[in-house]
Design a protein around this motif. Sequence first.
Motif, PDB file in Angstrom:
ATOM      1  N   VAL A  96       2.157  -0.792   9.160  1.00 40.31           N
ATOM      2  CA  VAL A  96       2.890  -1.741   8.485  1.00 40.31           C
ATOM      3  C   VAL A  96       2.781  -1.282   6.799  1.00 40.31           C
ATOM      4  CG1 VAL A  96       3.189  -3.861   7.351  1.00 40.31           C
ATOM      5  CG2 VAL A  96       3.212  -3.633   9.686  1.00 40.31           C
ATOM      6  N   LYS A  97       1.578  -0.809   6.512  1.00 42.92           N
ATOM      7  CA  LYS A  97       1.153  -0.569   5.383  1.00 42.92           C
ATOM      8  C   LYS A  97       1.516   0.771   5.031  1.00 42.92           C
ATOM      9  CE  LYS A  97      -3.014  -3.557   4.971  1.00 42.92           C
ATOM     10  NZ  LYS A  97      -4.511  -3.502   4.725  1.00 42.92           N
ATOM     11  N   TYR A  98       1.208   1.849   5.772  1.00 42.61           N
ATOM     12  CA  TYR A  98       1.400   3.381   5.392  1.00 42.61           C
ATOM     13  C   TYR A  98       2.222   4.102   6.445  1.00 42.61           C
ATOM     14  CZ  TYR A  98      -2.996   1.957   3.538  1.00 42.61           C
ATOM     15  OH  TYR A  98      -4.173   1.036   2.893  1.00 42.61           O
ATOM     16  N   GLU A 102      -7.647 -11.091   4.001  1.00 43.46           N
ATOM     17  CA  GLU A 102      -6.597 -10.560   4.838  1.00 43.46           C
ATOM     18  C   GLU A 102      -6.904  -9.897   6.077  1.00 43.46           C
ATOM     19  OE1 GLU A 102      -4.234  -8.500   2.218  1.00 43.46           O
ATOM     20  OE2 GLU A 102      -3.609 -10.339   0.989  1.00 43.46           O
ATOM     21  N   ALA A 103      -7.849  -8.900   6.175  1.00 49.02           N
ATOM     22  CA  ALA A 103      -8.094  -8.184   7.310  1.00 49.02           C
ATOM     23  C   ALA A 103      -9.004  -8.955   8.202  1.00 49.02           C
ATOM     24  CB  ALA A 103      -9.177  -6.915   6.664  1.00 49.02           C
ATOM     25  N   TYR A 139       4.712  -8.159  14.843  1.00 44.57           N
ATOM     26  CA  TYR A 139       5.485  -6.978  13.875  1.00 44.57           C
ATOM     27  C   TYR A 139       6.843  -6.577  14.401  1.00 44.57           C
ATOM     28  CZ  TYR A 139       0.614  -6.440  13.030  1.00 44.57           C
ATOM     29  OH  TYR A 139      -0.818  -6.828  12.705  1.00 44.57           O
ATOM     30  N   GLN A 151      -8.814  -8.343   0.194  1.00 45.43           N
ATOM     31  CA  GLN A 151      -8.592  -7.399   1.109  1.00 45.43           C
ATOM     32  C   GLN A 151      -9.249  -7.803   2.309  1.00 45.43           C
ATOM     33  OE1 GLN A 151      -9.573  -3.245   0.093  1.00 45.43           O
ATOM     34  NE2 GLN A 151      -9.080  -2.578   2.269  1.00 45.43           N
ATOM     35  N   THR A 194      -1.276  -2.766  11.939  1.00 51.70           N
ATOM     36  CA  THR A 194      -1.355  -3.016  10.464  1.00 51.70           C
ATOM     37  C   THR A 194      -1.307  -1.761   9.587  1.00 51.70           C
ATOM     38  OG1 THR A 194      -2.861  -4.999  11.164  1.00 51.70           O
ATOM     39  CG2 THR A 194      -3.161  -3.960   8.551  1.00 51.70           C
ATOM     40  N   ASN A 195      -2.003  -0.677  10.200  1.00 51.60           N
ATOM     41  CA  ASN A 195      -1.941   0.414   9.190  1.00 51.60           C
ATOM     42  C   ASN A 195      -0.499   0.990   9.369  1.00 51.60           C
ATOM     43  OD1 ASN A 195      -4.719   0.585   8.629  1.00 51.60           O
ATOM     44  ND2 ASN A 195      -5.097   1.629  10.444  1.00 51.60           N
ATOM     45  N   SER A 225       6.333   0.937   7.555  1.00 51.13           N
ATOM     46  CA  SER A 225       6.478   0.775   6.088  1.00 51.13           C
ATOM     47  C   SER A 225       7.950   1.045   5.741  1.00 51.13           C
ATOM     48  CB  SER A 225       5.296   1.662   5.575  1.00 51.13           C
ATOM     49  OG  SER A 225       5.943   3.112   5.786  1.00 51.13           O
TER      50      SER A 225
END
Length: 558
Positions: free
Chosen positions: A476-478, A402-403, A439, A399, A473-474, A482
């Motif tokens: 895309v994840k949540y 990646e971050a 993105y 993690q 990034t957030n 997403s």
Amino acid sequence: MLRSPIPMVLLWGEHGVMIYNDPYSVFAAGRHPRLLGSNVLEGWPEVAAFNAHVMKVGMAGGTLSFRDQELILHRKGVPEQVWMNLDYSPVIDESGQPGGVLAIVVETTDRIATEAALRESETRLRGVLDGMGESLALMDRDFRIIDMNAEALRLEGRSREEVIGKTHWEAHPDADPALGEMFRQAMATRMPVEMKHRYVWPHGRVSWISMHAYPVGDGLAVFYGDVTEQIEAEERLRESEERLRLMADAVPQIVWVTDADGRSEFFNRQWFEYTGSKNDPFSAAQVAADFVHPDDEAVTTEAYDKARRTGSIFEVEHRIRSKEGEYRWFLVRAEPYRDPRTGEIVRWFGVSIDIHDRRLAQEHQQLLINELNHRVKNTLATVQSVASQTLRNAASTQQAKEALEARLFALSRDHDVLTRENWEGADLYDIVEEALAPYSSRGEDRLHLEGARVRVPPRMALAIAMALQELATNAVKYGALSNEAGMIRIAWNVHSGDTGPRLHLKWEESGGPAVQAPSRRGFGSRLIERSLSQDLDGKAQIQFPATGVVCIVDAPLT
């Protein structure tokens, strides 16, 4: 290679990727820095065939060497004829096979030009010698006459074949024996000698000849003339002085002469063309007072007084006013001339060389170095902060990796925008577009940017880019990115504040999964709030309504 003062370039791989040192960048001229990292055949297309042969031989393990190789290069946008000494040798890689070719490039254009100029000068010299009003004969170490100018042959009244190749005694059997002894003395002591003697020429004419013999190389240069007619001697002197002035006027720099006390004796034509002055300056002190920049007058006077006091070379850099009223930098240098008998200084021979463009280039280079140091330090500080916070808050090594990669990549993209803008700020639309480019997918319309073209300073550009990276990034994840239906709207405007214009920017997600406020604030949230609130003296607020994350930024533009 990088430490070498000689221009070197490594042509790596089968395509000859160019990696070179600083002296080669000077050789490359206007093609640097875009030449760095390019393929040699593409970087120098005008000599692609030559370089293709070099790569073929070098990658096969062979070497090549060229001396005074003539090529046509386009280094400054125009074709120019150049000559170079080129040495190529293969560089072995870890497999034991040639992995590239090392080229050592020494430009000899100046030498070739100098040799051509020398040949031309020798031709001119022959013309000058033949045009002299004084006779000149050259003798070798055996006192054999090897050359004579036209005046000497005229005075002799004989053809070259009757004189050249004979010794002084063979050519002039009736000459005063003291003349031969004078030549022997000059040859033995390597000191110049002179005498006047009565001579009866082979055709019977009697003259008084003034003879001066000077050691030159292994032989003698003998100047002589018929001084029977004093008027002719005075005319030769006048012509000699005129040749000196013409030579001085041909020099592209300011040439001047003063006596031992600094009173002017001579200024060449360049002085009057540059300053617009109609008369010779009375003295060096008058030049300093009337033409040198007031800020440089004291240091000039001090250096000149010291040189006169110590008898050393006078050298100083100062600005001289032109006839247009502008000041340009000159390197001024003068050497003392001493009386050969007493050793006392009787004159100063000086030259003033225009170095204005060089001074400006040096000052600009130092400015660029200082600016680069400042920007590198700021960038390293940002990277250090991002790395420290990321590693501290990551749940795992993967993690963290990646971050950290994502944040550094965002910083890199923003740096690209700022670099295109010469680090004087950037357009906010470009910053937002660049930060969200990874993105955005072709055929989808999920990212909506709304706002005017607003220029923001470099520090704000970096902070906003990092914040948008974290939000995307957030998402895309949540969040809104997403799933396949979510959208993001980024809108901004500029409004007036108490202390000047302020930027208002809003990130708003919709259409994604239902949002719940996190139980704890992660590094991403703190990065956004701290960088925008603290670093930019602004306000940043992240909200978590069920419809999607909302981030509102308000910060001064100055």
